[in-house]
Design a protein around this motif. Sequence first.
Motif, short mmCIF file in Angstrom:
data_model
loop_
_atom_site.label_atom_id
_atom_site.label_comp_id
_atom_site.label_asym_id
_atom_site.label_seq_id
_atom_site.Cartn_x
_atom_site.Cartn_y
_atom_site.Cartn_z
N THR A 19 3.79 15.26 -15.65
CA THR A 19 4.63 14.07 -14.69
C THR A 19 4.14 13.10 -15.53
N ILE A 20 5.17 12.07 -14.85
CA ILE A 20 5.29 10.32 -15.14
C ILE A 20 5.50 9.50 -14.11
N ALA A 21 4.61 8.57 -13.45
CA ALA A 21 5.16 7.92 -12.16
C ALA A 21 4.66 6.66 -12.93
N PHE A 22 5.63 5.85 -12.45
CA PHE A 22 6.25 4.59 -12.57
C PHE A 22 6.39 3.88 -14.28
N GLY B 104 0.86 -0.88 -0.04
CA GLY B 104 0.14 -0.10 0.15
C GLY B 104 0.50 1.12 0.10
N MET B 105 1.70 1.35 0.11
CA MET B 105 2.91 1.90 0.30
C MET B 105 2.74 3.31 -1.27
N HIS B 106 3.17 2.57 -2.34
CA HIS B 106 2.20 3.77 -3.11
C HIS B 106 1.60 4.82 -3.49
N ARG B 107 1.16 4.23 -2.27
CA ARG B 107 0.10 5.08 -2.31
C ARG B 107 0.29 6.38 -1.68
N LEU B 108 1.01 6.50 -0.82
CA LEU B 108 1.66 7.70 -0.10
C LEU B 108 2.75 8.32 -0.86
N TRP B 109 3.60 7.30 -1.35
CA TRP B 109 5.13 7.74 -2.79
C TRP B 109 4.19 8.78 -3.64
N LYS B 110 3.06 8.90 -3.82
CA LYS B 110 2.12 9.53 -4.98
C LYS B 110 1.35 10.20 -4.49
N ASP B 111 0.51 10.48 -3.51
CA ASP B 111 0.60 11.98 -2.73
C ASP B 111 1.90 12.56 -2.62
N ARG B 112 2.73 12.07 -2.26
CA ARG B 112 4.12 12.40 -1.95
C ARG B 112 4.73 13.22 -3.19
N PHE B 113 5.08 12.43 -3.89
CA PHE B 113 4.10 13.70 -5.76
C PHE B 113 4.65 14.26 -5.98
#
Length: 243
Positions: free
Chosen positions: A130-133, A42-51
């Motif tokens: 933006t581009i994520a993963f 579930g950490m990808h959600r926190l990473w995306k929020d931070r991003f």
Amino acid sequence: MTDTVSFGYEDVAPAEKTARVGGVFTSVASSYDLMNDAMSGGMHRLWKDRFVRRVKPRAHEQILDMAGGTGDIAFRLAASGASITVSDINPAMLEVGMERAAKRRLDGLVWSEQNAETLTFPDRFFDAYTIAFGIRNVTDIPKALREAHRVLRRGGRFYCLEFSTVTWPGFADVYDAYSHHLVPRLGQLLARDADSYRYLVESIRRFPDMPRFEGMIRDAGFVNTAVEPIMGGLVAIHSGWKI
């Protein structure tokens, strides 16, 4: 562009990589977010929020979210009141994102099937890109970075969230064992597709480390580049500006 490019641990012709990556994401589109939760706890959600906090989207800005098919980043960006164009080379991923947007009653997003290497948008059109993963799955990364620079206005900003090279001693070995052995099993269990998730792990290993990728961003014309490692470089936020 070299004669061959990496597809996981294989070296293949550029056209073959493009086709095979397309097959991977068509296969995993419906279970992509479920697998992100499983693989990252579930950490990808926190990473995306931070991003998105780093991007600092503002009302009335034009922002291109590239490789954003499922809408995860776009939904966060749209909360600012910015105008978001969601682009992806894979129509199956875009279809998932449009269905998710409809369920959320978000009808202000623009959805556009695009190849990051050959965008159809005009020069100097967007305030942010933006581009994520997604960048590690692009066949010709330097070309995609140059396209990002082209479509940004002067003063525009580039932000990329991507898996990187873990630098913390000990953690690197644990993560390596986890990703190579457990992730394909999770892929088989949750998506009935171990091979696609094996590729996703291998693509991380073949992606340039943080200093090298930052250099590629500079080579594309960006200035004031920066990199922010998260969890010792498990993932990293890269950024640059167009002047």
